[in-house]
Design an enzyme around this catalytic site. Sequence first.
Site, mmCIF file in Angstrom:
data_model
loop_
_atom_site.group_PDB
_atom_site.id
_atom_site.type_symbol
_atom_site.label_atom_id
_atom_site.label_comp_id
_atom_site.label_asym_id
_atom_site.label_seq_id
_atom_site.Cartn_x
_atom_site.Cartn_y
_atom_site.Cartn_z
ATOM 1 N N ARG A 60 -26.762 -30.513 4.534
ATOM 2 C CA ARG A 60 -25.825 -29.428 4.178
ATOM 3 C C ARG A 60 -24.521 -29.656 4.956
ATOM 4 N NH1 ARG A 60 -28.091 -23.506 4.432
ATOM 5 N NH2 ARG A 60 -26.425 -23.196 2.889
ATOM 6 N N ASP A 112 -20.382 -20.202 10.003
ATOM 7 C CA ASP A 112 -20.962 -21.530 9.862
ATOM 8 C C ASP A 112 -20.069 -22.595 10.460
ATOM 9 O OD1 ASP A 112 -22.002 -19.730 7.524
ATOM 10 O OD2 ASP A 112 -23.498 -21.297 7.868
ATOM 11 N N ASN A 171 -17.854 -18.796 6.367
ATOM 12 C CA ASN A 171 -19.097 -18.039 6.349
ATOM 13 C C ASN A 171 -19.527 -17.895 4.901
ATOM 14 O OD1 ASN A 171 -21.107 -16.601 7.999
ATOM 15 N ND2 ASN A 171 -20.402 -14.770 6.921
ATOM 16 N N LYS A 172 -20.649 -17.226 4.699
ATOM 17 C CA LYS A 172 -21.212 -17.080 3.357
ATOM 18 C C LYS A 172 -20.176 -16.594 2.347
ATOM 19 C CE LYS A 172 -24.270 -18.101 2.442
ATOM 20 N NZ LYS A 172 -24.463 -19.489 1.961
HETATM 21 C C1 LIG Z 1 -25.911 -16.832 12.283
HETATM 22 S S1 LIG Z 1 -24.760 -17.469 11.208
HETATM 23 C C2 LIG Z 1 -25.663 -17.629 9.732
HETATM 24 C C3 LIG Z 1 -24.777 -17.954 8.571
HETATM 25 O O1 LIG Z 1 -25.399 -18.953 7.764
HETATM 26 C C4 LIG Z 1 -25.557 -18.408 6.468
HETATM 27 O O2 LIG Z 1 -25.469 -19.364 5.470
HETATM 28 P P1 LIG Z 1 -26.843 -19.920 4.786
HETATM 29 O O3 LIG Z 1 -27.750 -18.740 4.604
HETATM 30 O O4 LIG Z 1 -26.365 -20.543 3.486
HETATM 31 O O5 LIG Z 1 -27.374 -20.953 5.753
HETATM 32 C C5 LIG Z 1 -24.452 -17.410 6.364
HETATM 33 O O6 LIG Z 1 -23.209 -18.025 6.177
HETATM 34 C C6 LIG Z 1 -24.569 -16.751 7.710
HETATM 35 O O7 LIG Z 1 -23.497 -15.985 8.088
#
Ligand SMILES: CSC[C@H]1O[C@H](OP(=O)(O)O)[C@H](O)[C@@H]1O
Length: 354
Positions: free
Chosen positions: A88, A238, A248-249
């Site tokens: 990723r 992230d 971030n998401k």
């Molecule tokens: C503690 S930060 C987690 C961060 O990661 C998530 O992405 P994913 O679920 O795709 O790995 C999301 O951006 C969160 O805020």
Amino acid sequence: MIPTLEWLPTGVNFLDQTKLPLEETYVLATSYQEVATVIRDMIVRGAPAIGVSAAMGVAIGIDRSKTTTLDALTAEVDVICDTLAATRPTAVNLFWGIGRIRDLYNRLVEGGADIATIKKAVVEEACQMYDEDIAACKQMGAHGAALMPKTGTVLTHCNAGALATCGYGSALGVIRAAIERGHTIDVLADETRPFLQGARLTAWELMKDNIQTTVLCDNMAGHLMSKGRIQAVIVGADRIAANGDTANKIGTYSVSILAKEHGIPFYVAAPWSTIDLATLTGDGIPIEQRAATEVTHSNGKQMTPDGVGIENPAFDVTPAKYVTAIITERGILRAPYEESIRAMTAQEQPILRS
Ligand SMILES: CSC[C@H]1O[C@H](OP(=O)(O)O)[C@H](O)[C@@H]1O
């Protein structure tokens, strides 16, 4: 709270986050290839959890190697690291985790260590990173709690909780710490399509802690802000660029603009391993594009017409100007972030122990 991931003598045991909230099942990864699959398929997800998982992936790859010469093992380490790095692209923690084990490996080889010594040391380092992550989350909580409303509702997006870390959480860790310090907080959790980290994961873990939680669709936050229903927003990250731009998401950027419009503080909580000084601005952050089926299907049922176009960027970038403060285990960063990040980078840091 059940562990997100755990190093066992038999392999790395992962809580299968694709099955939550209805099933609590585990996946045991017994090779670095299986750890890579677990990360790519989001059985484990969340930047800090991904970082430690990748570190454990490198460690298990080295520990399980059958090679008898250092040259052959070094060649294998290159393949192991490349395999995990390809899972990723956005969370810089992944590359931080890989790099920390790889750097230790290189130092040990240069120091003349034998293969048995190297195997033991890299496993110990990966387990140490697990403990440090939990300690960092609790430090973030301690630093950030005072920023939370004494009484009120906090909106969060995606899952930046115990399930996105090795325990306690980053954004949700700040909420937990505030509640532990007497704040009366309830949480609004964006469902966070298409993977539904909010509806499935944040709601699940906060309810286990008896924290009052309400799930909302991703298009509802603006309305609730306009009605005065939200006193603060806190999210994870992230990758944080050197100027404070934060990936971030997907959907976080939209929430940050809504918060700005309504005069609501917008906080980011992330361990220092999320800060990427090599990426100067948000424009340099790679955005993962995930499979169209995450959008076209829900629980295996198709929702869109065959052949329709699909967009599925997994992250977006919130410009630093929309970020009220960045909460890290080292302390709180405020604008101008180039300066505050540079200053905090220069400070000597103690090793965290959970
Ligand atoms: C503690 S930060 C987690 C961060 O990661 C998530 O992405 P994913 O679920 O795709 O790995 C999301 O951006 C969160 O805020």
